[in-house]
Design a protein around this motif. Structure first.
Motif, PDB file in Angstrom:
ATOM      1  N   TRP A  11     -10.805  25.192  15.373  1.00 19.71           N
ATOM      2  CA  TRP A  11      -9.988  24.101  15.879  1.00 19.71           C
ATOM      3  C   TRP A  11      -9.677  23.045  14.818  1.00 19.71           C
ATOM      4  O   TRP A  11      -8.981  22.069  15.107  1.00 19.71           O
ATOM      5  N   GLY A  12     -10.181  23.215  13.605  1.00 14.79           N
ATOM      6  CA  GLY A  12     -10.033  22.190  12.580  1.00 14.79           C
ATOM      7  C   GLY A  12      -8.594  21.823  12.280  1.00 14.79           C
ATOM      8  O   GLY A  12      -8.288  20.665  11.984  1.00 14.79           O
ATOM      9  N   VAL A  13      -7.690  22.799  12.368  1.00 15.01           N
ATOM     10  CA  VAL A  13      -6.289  22.534  12.059  1.00 15.01           C
ATOM     11  C   VAL A  13      -5.695  21.483  12.993  1.00 15.01           C
ATOM     12  O   VAL A  13      -4.781  20.750  12.620  1.00 15.01           O
ATOM     13  N   LEU A  14      -6.233  21.366  14.208  1.00 15.41           N
ATOM     14  CA  LEU A  14      -5.732  20.377  15.159  1.00 15.41           C
ATOM     15  C   LEU A  14      -6.183  18.964  14.815  1.00 15.41           C
ATOM     16  O   LEU A  14      -5.555  17.987  15.228  1.00 15.41           O
ATOM     17  N   PHE A  15      -7.278  18.855  14.062  1.00 15.19           N
ATOM     18  CA  PHE A  15      -7.854  17.543  13.767  1.00 15.19           C
ATOM     19  C   PHE A  15      -7.589  17.075  12.337  1.00 15.19           C
ATOM     20  O   PHE A  15      -7.731  15.890  12.046  1.00 15.19           O
ATOM     21  N   ARG A  16      -7.228  17.996  11.450  1.00 13.93           N
ATOM     22  CA  ARG A  16      -7.133  17.646  10.034  1.00 13.93           C
ATOM     23  C   ARG A  16      -6.140  16.513   9.793  1.00 13.93           C
ATOM     24  O   ARG A  16      -6.435  15.552   9.089  1.00 13.93           O
ATOM     25  N   TRP A  17      -4.975  16.622  10.394  1.00 15.79           N
ATOM     26  CA  TRP A  17      -3.942  15.617  10.149  1.00 15.79           C
ATOM     27  C   TRP A  17      -4.345  14.270  10.743  1.00 15.79           C
ATOM     28  O   TRP A  17      -4.200  13.227  10.098  1.00 15.79           O
ATOM     29  N   ILE A  18      -4.865  14.285  11.979  1.00 11.94           N
ATOM     30  CA  ILE A  18      -5.194  13.014  12.627  1.00 11.94           C
ATOM     31  C   ILE A  18      -6.380  12.337  11.943  1.00 11.94           C
ATOM     32  O   ILE A  18      -6.439  11.110  11.838  1.00 11.94           O
ATOM     33  N   VAL A  19      -7.335  13.130  11.423  1.00 20.12           N
ATOM     34  CA  VAL A  19      -8.445  12.548  10.661  1.00 20.12           C
ATOM     35  C   VAL A  19      -7.920  11.924   9.371  1.00 20.12           C
ATOM     36  O   VAL A  19      -8.319  10.814   8.988  1.00 20.12           O
ATOM     37  N   ALA A  20      -7.006  12.624   8.703  1.00 18.96           N
ATOM     38  CA  ALA A  20      -6.438  12.093   7.463  1.00 18.96           C
ATOM     39  C   ALA A  20      -5.686  10.792   7.720  1.00 18.96           C
ATOM     40  O   ALA A  20      -5.808   9.823   6.958  1.00 18.96           O
ATOM     41  N   MET A  77       0.849  -1.193   0.000  1.00 16.08           N
ATOM     42  CA  MET A  77       0.000   0.000   0.000  1.00 16.08           C
ATOM     43  C   MET A  77       0.880   1.237   0.000  1.00 16.08           C
ATOM     44  O   MET A  77       1.856   1.323   0.722  1.00 16.08           O
ATOM     45  N   THR A  78       0.539   2.207  -0.836  1.00 12.08           N
ATOM     46  CA  THR A  78       1.192   3.508  -0.786  1.00 12.08           C
ATOM     47  C   THR A  78       0.153   4.541  -0.400  1.00 12.08           C
ATOM     48  O   THR A  78      -1.033   4.391  -0.682  1.00 12.08           O
ATOM     49  N   ALA A  79       0.590   5.602   0.272  1.00 13.72           N
ATOM     50  CA  ALA A  79      -0.367   6.579   0.771  1.00 13.72           C
ATOM     51  C   ALA A  79       0.261   7.956   0.767  1.00 13.72           C
ATOM     52  O   ALA A  79       1.479   8.112   0.815  1.00 13.72           O
ATOM     53  N   SER A  80      -0.583   8.965   0.715  1.00 13.88           N
ATOM     54  CA  SER A  80      -0.114  10.343   0.794  1.00 13.88           C
ATOM     55  C   SER A  80      -1.199  11.214   1.379  1.00 13.88           C
ATOM     56  O   SER A  80      -2.376  10.897   1.292  1.00 13.88           O
ATOM     57  N   ILE A  81      -0.772  12.319   1.992  1.00 15.18           N
ATOM     58  CA  ILE A  81      -1.705  13.302   2.541  1.00 15.18           C
ATOM     59  C   ILE A  81      -1.314  14.668   2.000  1.00 15.18           C
ATOM     60  O   ILE A  81      -0.173  15.095   2.151  1.00 15.18           O
ATOM     61  N   ARG A  82      -2.243  15.347   1.359  1.00 11.26           N
ATOM     62  CA  ARG A  82      -2.016  16.716   0.911  1.00 11.26           C
ATOM     63  C   ARG A  82      -2.860  17.619   1.796  1.00 11.26           C
ATOM     64  O   ARG A  82      -4.044  17.830   1.551  1.00 11.26           O
ATOM     65  N   VAL A 115      -6.725  12.972   0.659  1.00 10.43           N
ATOM     66  CA  VAL A 115      -6.051  11.759   1.117  1.00 10.43           C
ATOM     67  C   VAL A 115      -6.104  10.739  -0.012  1.00 10.43           C
ATOM     68  O   VAL A 115      -7.165  10.521  -0.604  1.00 10.43           O
ATOM     69  N   GLU A 116      -4.974  10.139  -0.318  1.00 10.59           N
ATOM     70  CA  GLU A 116      -4.918   9.100  -1.348  1.00 10.59           C
ATOM     71  C   GLU A 116      -4.146   7.904  -0.830  1.00 10.59           C
ATOM     72  O   GLU A 116      -3.173   8.060  -0.090  1.00 10.59           O
ATOM     73  N   ARG A 117      -4.591   6.730  -1.226  1.00  8.28           N
ATOM     74  CA  ARG A 117      -3.816   5.527  -0.959  1.00  8.28           C
ATOM     75  C   ARG A 117      -4.040   4.537  -2.096  1.00  8.28           C
ATOM     76  O   ARG A 117      -5.123   4.496  -2.698  1.00  8.28           O
ATOM     77  N   THR A 118      -3.012   3.767  -2.389  1.00  6.13           N
ATOM     78  CA  THR A 118      -3.086   2.748  -3.438  1.00  6.13           C
ATOM     79  C   THR A 118      -3.009   1.378  -2.787  1.00  6.13           C
ATOM     80  O   THR A 118      -2.095   1.100  -1.997  1.00  6.13           O
ATOM     81  N   LEU A 119      -3.974   0.532  -3.106  1.00  7.74           N
ATOM     82  CA  LEU A 119      -4.091  -0.793  -2.510  1.00  7.74           C
ATOM     83  C   LEU A 119      -4.094  -1.851  -3.603  1.00  7.74           C
ATOM     84  O   LEU A 119      -4.514  -1.588  -4.736  1.00  7.74           O
ATOM     85  N   VAL A 120      -3.651  -3.024  -3.260  1.00  4.29           N
ATOM     86  CA  VAL A 120      -3.754  -4.181  -4.148  1.00  4.29           C
ATOM     87  C   VAL A 120      -4.701  -5.162  -3.468  1.00  4.29           C
ATOM     88  O   VAL A 120      -4.392  -5.703  -2.402  1.00  4.29           O
ATOM     89  N   LEU A 121      -5.897  -5.364  -4.080  1.00  2.43           N
ATOM     90  CA  LEU A 121      -6.980  -6.072  -3.412  1.00  2.43           C
ATOM     91  C   LEU A 121      -7.463  -7.257  -4.235  1.00  2.43           C
ATOM     92  O   LEU A 121      -7.452  -7.222  -5.474  1.00  2.43           O
ATOM     93  N   ASP A 122      -7.936  -8.286  -3.530  1.00  2.00           N
ATOM     94  CA  ASP A 122      -8.616  -9.374  -4.225  1.00  2.00           C
ATOM     95  C   ASP A 122     -10.093  -9.003  -4.365  1.00  2.00           C
ATOM     96  O   ASP A 122     -10.524  -7.926  -3.924  1.00  2.00           O
ATOM     97  N   ASP A 123     -10.882  -9.868  -4.962  1.00  2.00           N
ATOM     98  CA  ASP A 123     -12.280  -9.534  -5.246  1.00  2.00           C
ATOM     99  C   ASP A 123     -13.084  -9.287  -3.970  1.00  2.00           C
ATOM    100  O   ASP A 123     -13.932  -8.385  -3.910  1.00  2.00           O
ATOM    101  N   GLU A 124     -12.829 -10.076  -2.932  1.00  2.00           N
ATOM    102  CA  GLU A 124     -13.571  -9.908  -1.681  1.00  2.00           C
ATOM    103  C   GLU A 124     -13.230  -8.581  -1.018  1.00  2.00           C
ATOM    104  O   GLU A 124     -14.115  -7.865  -0.526  1.00  2.00           O
TER     105      GLU A 124
END
Length: 524
Positions: free
Chosen positions: A85-94, A1-6, A12-21
């Motif tokens: 207060w959003g700036v305090l939560f943005r990173w942790i939510v991401a 999995m690769t991930a990034s936060i802008r 928020v983006e992440r790349t996953l390799v998944l089976d059908d389930e």
């Protein structure tokens, strides 16, 4: 999995390799801290959650990747509905979004595993915005509520006043709750929102007038007015929070509001060293809120009227509610009997008995009170998930025992006793503070909480007077506070034996009058 936060674009983006389930699981709407709903093929939006904007999309590459699995890019754009207060939560939510397990996050039971920093129950955008603004307003109530506590010893030195005179002044300032009660009666009849603005302005202006005090009596008079408005604003914040929050997040709201209130009180503590610079230095602490008044007025004006007040609700009297009123009033009386002198004589004790300077008091207060946030967070979480009563009883009994012992020790033991006492006592804030707004119907909620606060002021006035006189008699505050610690012991017994459990219950379940009136209005 690769991930990034802008963070700038809240993407928020992440790349996953998944089976059908696994792919089928991630294509189901998430049901964790928000509830998603479909918004097109491989696209979802927020149905309920603390977001002003939320879109999740999947980009599934055609063909198969490794071993029959597919490469999937999940992209989430979001904007939190958390003003200020959003700036305090943005990173942790991401970060939380990046770590989602689709097989868990799409399970309706996932909310039971909510992160420690979030409410156990899901907030919608309005509730999220509301609690953020109420937290901001609580900062000024925290400051106004502690300014005389921090400065009374310096003002008394300039005016050559005794401990008894200090206790009388503090008691007079707290008697401003009589005006607060009148304001809360108006709030029950006319609404909460406009009074918030009035109370913010009145409290700040009256506090500023205290900087002109020629004697302790004048300071007490200005504090009578300032505490009247700030106490009413504190009650309005608690009432509106209870009326807006979902049933599983009321203690959480009380905990974060208490923490930001403590942050505001910390502002007065941080300014305290100016009292050492000049005999009149303490007056600056009363003037400081005037600089922030436009900001807090703007915040108060943006708090909408509470939904439960706007909604049709029964017009009821105190008849039938006097038992609950007496129970909460007695608990508040006995609790504040000890807590008022224990907190308000702290600086005098540190200065006279241990030789602390203003800077030393500031360092001590920050170091010993900041860890109380642990108790507030833990207490709020446990109160919403496990229930209020045991948490409240432990915090009341243990906190009083530890804080009373702090007045009998010195050196490292003084610091340790105060740290532990602050943490344990802080657990009672979210666990017990919610009972006042919870146990009364909408038409009585403000008035009832005003009366409960009045009983606390009576208890505090008696406690301050007794502690001051015993302090003069014994030459130390310790013996008197040890005697007064019996008050919280009574509270713990009342909580365990007579308090109802209110966790996981809607306000209408606790107050059937509102439920019956709402139902009849809808049927008509």
């Amino acid at each position: 999995m690769t991930a990034s936060i802008r963070e700038r674009n809240q993407v928020v983006e992440r790349t996953l390799v998944l089976d059908d389930e696994e792919l089928a699981a991630i294509r189901r709407p998430y049901l964790d801290q928000l509830e998603e709903e479909p918004d097109g093929p491989d696209r979802w939006r927020c149905a309920v959650g603390p977001f002003d904007h939320y879109v999740r999309t999947l980009d599934v590459e055609p063909g198969e990747a490794d071993g029959g699995r597919r490469r999937v890019t999940e992209r989430i754009e979001f904007a939190l509905a958390i003003p200020i207060w959003g700036v305090l939560f943005r990173w942790i939510v991401a970060r939380t979004m990046l770590r989602r397990d689709a097989t868990v996050a799409t399970d309706p039971e996932a909310m039971a595993e909510a992160p420690w920093w979030s409410p156990p129950d899901r907030l919608d955008a309005r509730a999220s915005r509301m609690v953020a603004r109420l937290c901001t307003l609580s900062m000024i109530t925290g400051y106004l509520g502690t300014v005389i506590t921090q400065t009374i010893t310096f003002a008394a030195d300039q005016f050559d006043a005794s401990k008894s005179a200090q206790g009388t002044t503090l008691a007079a300032a707290r008697s401003g709750v009589l005006l607060s009660l009148m304001l809360m009666v108006i709030a029950d009849r006319r609404g909460r929102q406009r009074l918030m603005v009035v109370c913010a302005v009145g409290g700040i202006l009256a506090a500023g007038a205290g900087a002109l005090s020629p004697n302790l009596a004048f300071l007490g008079t200005t504090q009578f007015l300032s505490r009247s408005f700030s106490t009413a604003l504190t009650l309005l914040i608690a009432v509106v929070a209870a009326e807006e929050m979902p049933k599983g997040a009321r203690a959480y709201a009380a905990s974060v509001i208490a923490m930001t209130g403590a942050l505001g009180a910390g502002g007065a503590v941080l300014l305290l060293p100016v009292a050492d610079l000049d005999p009149n230095g303490w007056r600056i602490i009363y003037l400081a809120p005037l600089l922030a008044m436009p900001f807090f007025v703007r915040i108060a004006s943006r708090v909408p009227e509470s939904r439960r007040f706007v909604r049709p609700h029964a017009r009821v009297t105190m008849a039938g509610h006097r038992g609950r009123l007496a129970l909460l009033g007695a608990s508040t009386f006995f609790g504040v009997l000890f807590l008022a002198p224990a907190s308000q004589f702290q600086n005098d004790f540190l200065r006279d008995d241990h030789g602390f300077t203003a800077l030393g008091i500031t360092i001590f207060t920050i170091c010993t009170n900041t860890p109380a946030g642990i108790g507030i967070v833990v207490g709020g979480r446990l109160a919403d998930v496990r229930g209020r009563r045991v948490v409240g009883a432990i915090g009341t009994f243990g906190g009083a025992l530890l804080l009373a012992s702090a007045y009998h020790v010195s050196g490292p033991w003084l610091w340790l006793a105060w740290v532990c006492g602050s943490i344990v006592a802080a657990m009672t804030v979210p666990a017990l503070a919610v009972y006042g707004p919870e146990l009364f119907p909408t038409a009585l909620r403000g008035r009832a909480n005003g009366i409960i606060t009045l009983t606390g002021v009576v208890g505090g006035a008696i406690g301050l007077s007794v502690a001051g006189r015993l302090g003069d008699h014994y030459g130390s505050l310790g013996p008197g506070l040890t005697m007064l610690a019996a008050g919280p012991m009574v509270v713990a017994i009342l909580v365990l034996t007579l308090y109802p459990e209110t966790a996981h219950m809607e306000l209408e379940e606790l107050n059937p009058e509102d439920a019956a009136f709402t139902t009849s209005s809808v049927s008509l």
